[in-house]
Write an enzyme that holds these catalytic residues in place. Structure first.
Site, PDB file in Angstrom:
ATOM      1  N   ARG A 189       0.826  -1.234   0.000  1.00  0.00           N
ATOM      2  CA  ARG A 189       0.000   0.000   0.000  1.00  0.00           C
ATOM      3  C   ARG A 189       0.850   1.269   0.000  1.00  0.00           C
ATOM      4  O   ARG A 189       0.494   2.258   0.630  1.00  0.00           O
ATOM      5  CB  ARG A 189      -0.934   0.053   1.219  1.00  0.00           C
ATOM      6  CG  ARG A 189      -2.038  -0.982   1.357  1.00  0.00           C
ATOM      7  CD  ARG A 189      -3.011  -0.936   0.219  1.00  0.00           C
ATOM      8  NE  ARG A 189      -2.591  -1.829  -0.826  1.00  0.00           N
ATOM      9  CZ  ARG A 189      -2.681  -3.148  -0.802  1.00  0.00           C
ATOM     10  NH1 ARG A 189      -3.237  -3.737   0.193  1.00  0.00           N
ATOM     11  NH2 ARG A 189      -2.267  -3.873  -1.802  1.00  0.00           N
ATOM     12  N   CYS A 237     -10.369  -0.621   3.370  1.00  0.00           N
ATOM     13  CA  CYS A 237      -9.728  -0.909   4.659  1.00  0.00           C
ATOM     14  C   CYS A 237      -9.286   0.386   5.339  1.00  0.00           C
ATOM     15  O   CYS A 237      -8.625   1.215   4.734  1.00  0.00           O
ATOM     16  CB  CYS A 237      -8.524  -1.824   4.465  1.00  0.00           C
ATOM     17  SG  CYS A 237      -9.030  -3.501   4.066  1.00  0.00           S
ATOM     18  N   GLU A 314      -4.874   3.669   7.037  1.00  0.00           N
ATOM     19  CA  GLU A 314      -4.630   3.635   5.586  1.00  0.00           C
ATOM     20  C   GLU A 314      -5.461   4.726   4.897  1.00  0.00           C
ATOM     21  O   GLU A 314      -5.039   5.342   3.930  1.00  0.00           O
ATOM     22  CB  GLU A 314      -5.014   2.252   5.039  1.00  0.00           C
ATOM     23  CG  GLU A 314      -4.754   2.075   3.555  1.00  0.00           C
ATOM     24  CD  GLU A 314      -5.020   0.652   3.108  1.00  0.00           C
ATOM     25  OE1 GLU A 314      -4.519  -0.287   3.765  1.00  0.00           O
ATOM     26  OE2 GLU A 314      -5.757   0.463   2.123  1.00  0.00           O
TER      27      GLU A 314
END
Ligand code: FAD
Length: 321
Positions: A189, A237, A314
């Protein structure tokens, strides 16, 4: 706002003041407005805008498809840039004699150059239809191509970075720069690019049977649909999966940590931790961004107390400076 107004007024772009970006341009559909929202009509206008923002100390933020963003209720200052003009959605085929990047080194052939404002969902479908393999793993990930590169979006089946051979950007000075080979790396990520604007990417895709590429996309989409609350308002998420405390380098599922802390279904106002996937925090219509932030803070605190893991967000939160 007056300095932002003077920066943008003679450039080739559309301008909207006090634009409702949180409610209308993010997947959460909550949060406030942008003082200034611009839609450049050309790359040249975008370069000039970035140069002027740098010279005047004006904050510039790029909004992709808003699938990983939470806008604070009080909105955002500076200039928000949206790359949805046709010039930023183009796709072209580039012949490369040699592709230089770890993992795809030596693969020659055609690459696809995709501008950052292109919808990733549409790109995945059109590549599958043409029998071009390499990005089927991105099925069901809502994103603009630029946002997907910035976040190195992906999951269980692979990440967009696996297919990237080059990325074109605009740096702080408003200059065009290209990153390729070891100059651009992707991790979980995250990508190594620090330039404020991702302008395009080149993806190495290989010819395959369209029936096979389609079947793969369908299968991955079905997996996502049964394991995640895809229809609810969310930003995917909320937390990054943390590295295991045993030092093995393995990642621990943040969703499992939240679930084990007994938080599935917990809610603050209209914001809830999904029963289907505990790392998805969903929002009912009318929820405030503050409720979502309070839920995020609460979950991080309870998980730290329960398991010792410090979860890192995130989801990107935009606030006034
Ligand atoms: C239902 C749902 C499912 C999801 N599933 C997944 C999944 O499986 N895997 C996954 O990785 N993510 C998933 N996500 C999160 C999201 O899809 C990704 O993070 C995606 O990469 C966000 O792209 P975006 O264009 O929407 O970026 P935005 O949310 O608009 O922006 C995210 C960040 O990228 C920056 N950015 C965007 N465009 C540019 C650009 N052109 N240049 C520079 N910076 C830019 C923004 O400034 C911001 O910091 C999911 C989200 C939802 C709502």
């Amino acid at each position: 706002m007056s300095s932002a107004r003077s920066i943008v007024e003679d450039l080739d772009l559309e301008v909207e003041f006090d634009a409702p970006i949180g409610a209308e341009m993010t997947w959460y559909k909550v949060g406030g407005r942008a003082d200034v929202l611009v839609r450049p009509r050309s790359v040249e206008a975008l370069c000039s805008l970035m140069r002027r923002c740098n010279e005047t100390g004006t904050t510039a933020r790029v909004l992709g498809s808003g699938a990983n963003l939470l806008i604070a209720d009080e909105g955002v200052d500076g200039i928000v840039i949206h790359l949805d003009h046709a010039a930023f959605r183009e796709v072209s085929t580039i012949h490369r004699h040699r592709v230089h990047r770890a993992g795809v080194e030596g693969r020659a052939g055609d690459a696809m150059r995709v501008m950052a404002g292109k919808s990733l969902e549409r790109l995945v479908m059109s590549a599958a239809t043409q029998g071009l393999s390499g990005i089927e793993c991105m099925a069901g990930v809502p994103a603009s191509v630029g946002g997907a590169i910035r976040m190195n979006a992906g999951g269980k089946f692979g990440c967009i970075g696996d297919a990237v051979v080059a990325v074109g950007c605009i740096n702080l000075n408003g200059d065009l720069v290209v990153h390729e080979g070891p100059d651009v790396t992707f991790e979980y990520r995250r990508c190594s690019i620090i330039d404020p604007v991702i302008l395009w990417t080149e993806l190495a895709l290989t010819a395959d049977d369209p029936a096979r590429t389609h079947a793969k996309v369908k299968e991955i989409f079905a997996y996502k649909k049964q394991s995640q609350p895809m229809a609810a308002n969310s930003a995917g998420c909320v937390f990054r999966n943390p590295p295991a405390s045993d030092g093995s380098g393995r990642l621990v599922s943040a969703g499992e940590l939240i679930d084990r802390a007994g938080l599935k279904g917990y809610s603050v106002g209209g914001a809830s931790i999904s029963e289907r996937h505990a790392n998805f925090f969903t929002a009912e219509p009318g929820t405030s961004a503050n409720d979502i932030i309070a839920l995020i803070d609460h979950a991080a605190k309870v998980v730290a107390e329960h398991s010792g893991y410090e979860l890192v967000r995130e989801v990107v939160v935009w606030k006034r400076h």
